[in-house]
Design an enzyme around this catalytic site. Sequence first.
Site, PDB file in Angstrom:
ATOM      1  N   SER A 273      66.381   6.338  62.509  1.00 47.03           N
ATOM      2  CA  SER A 273      65.503   5.331  62.840  1.00 47.03           C
ATOM      3  C   SER A 273      65.608   4.729  64.182  1.00 47.03           C
ATOM      4  O   SER A 273      66.762   4.641  64.547  1.00 47.03           O
ATOM      5  CB  SER A 273      65.545   4.211  61.691  1.00 47.03           C
ATOM      6  OG  SER A 273      64.699   3.189  62.016  1.00 47.03           O
ATOM      7  N   ARG A 312      22.689  35.043  67.031  1.00 41.68           N
ATOM      8  CA  ARG A 312      23.624  34.608  67.765  1.00 41.68           C
ATOM      9  C   ARG A 312      23.434  33.086  67.637  1.00 41.68           C
ATOM     10  O   ARG A 312      22.735  32.465  67.667  1.00 41.68           O
ATOM     11  CB  ARG A 312      23.632  34.781  69.552  1.00 41.68           C
ATOM     12  CG  ARG A 312      24.739  34.504  70.077  1.00 41.68           C
ATOM     13  CD  ARG A 312      25.928  35.579  69.886  1.00 41.68           C
ATOM     14  NE  ARG A 312      25.592  36.848  69.658  1.00 41.68           N
ATOM     15  CZ  ARG A 312      25.432  37.648  70.981  1.00 41.68           C
ATOM     16  NH1 ARG A 312      25.465  37.185  71.890  1.00 41.68           N
ATOM     17  NH2 ARG A 312      24.999  38.861  70.714  1.00 41.68           N
TER      18      ARG A 312
END
Length: 443
Positions: A273, A312
């Site tokens: 930490s 497409r």
Amino acid sequence: MYTRLFQDPFTSPALRQLLSAESYMRSMLEVELQLVRVQEEDGQWPQGTAQQLREALEGVPLLDYEVLAGIGLGGNVAIPFVKHIRECLPAGLKRCLHYGPTSQDIVDTALMLELRKALLWFERKGEALEGHLRQLVEQHRHTLMIGRTLMQQALPITFGLKAAGWLQAVRQANRRLQGLKAELLQLQFGGAAGTLAALGADGLSTYDRLAQALDLAAPAMPWHTNRQSMHALFTALDAQAVSVEKIAGDIALMAQTEVGEVAEPAGEGMGESSSMPHKRNPVRCALIHGATRQIHGLVTTHLNNAAHPHERALGGWHTEWSTLYEAMLLLGGALEQAEILLAGLEVFPARMRANLYTTQGVIMAEPVSLELAQRMPRDLAMAAVKKATKVALTEQIGFTEALYRDELIQAALSRDELEQLAAPESYLGATQGFIDRVLAQTS
């Protein structure tokens, strides 16, 4: 800055290198060159054309500023790529390049070549995870711990059984992903509208022989807007993400200070930490969760764009590119973190056993109730055990003692019988059989 600070920590450096932009460009070039070679063999081009093309493009940078700038103009990488390499060719060879395919043919087929490498990488990582999990299962098949349902203590299990559950899920996800190879690794070659009209009567022959040249399957027809195999790939990647996310989630919960049953592998600076020197955070679990939860979102993006219109897609196909690569890179990072996590996982059997008695042993209420119900009416048995459970928790005495205080229970069961029924190791059911079955499946 974005990728280095906020994306790379969650992804796999090895997979980033394997699936680099340069690698993808080389795959696109290989598709183009193999097409010329097949057409040359059909007599469409003079003998030696494919080799001349290969030699002319040897050493040519495939990814430059013009290619990158052209992607936004053409809508995909194949358009500026073909333009770029064609400009590097002698006049007599220019016409031979990219004769017949459309851009999506090159993009999708090159992706298949890249996916072949990626699937092999994922297979090896999956096998490594299975190996580490097997070791945990075998080592801790008799290590008692509490089973938890709805985040509460339930009944005794063994840590080996929990790890066997992890192993089975990882194995299922691995097999699911690898089982896609035949369906997924297919040629994409249909020309402008999926008919190969530009190749005339040679279309089908070129189609089949190009697939063979690239060592890809030849599907019955082009799959420009049929994204079923891609759909299967995305969901299989997500399944593998879920399998390691489950492991990381369980380990993080078991590693909580108040639980303390396992701990991530220790290392200099790992889990520290910035303000609390005493902390040892489950950072690898956090990185796995951070990666897998992003994968779920990316897969959702694909699912919302999987139905492509007409011949497409407008945007649906384009959405696949970054989502797929990001999902694979994130999964690679999660698998690498999971491998390190499992290889060095610290397991504390004494703490696991201690947690079995956090509630004075009342977790054994079920076997006592079942046995009592054989000797008296079931409702009386349930009521007596429920009363003893309350006494044990309120007065903080052992469950066996609380049971034996009840005259009804005392008349039905001896103290020795109660102690046997209240022993966690006596109520493991088919635990060892399930473990044997999982190990047999993954051997």
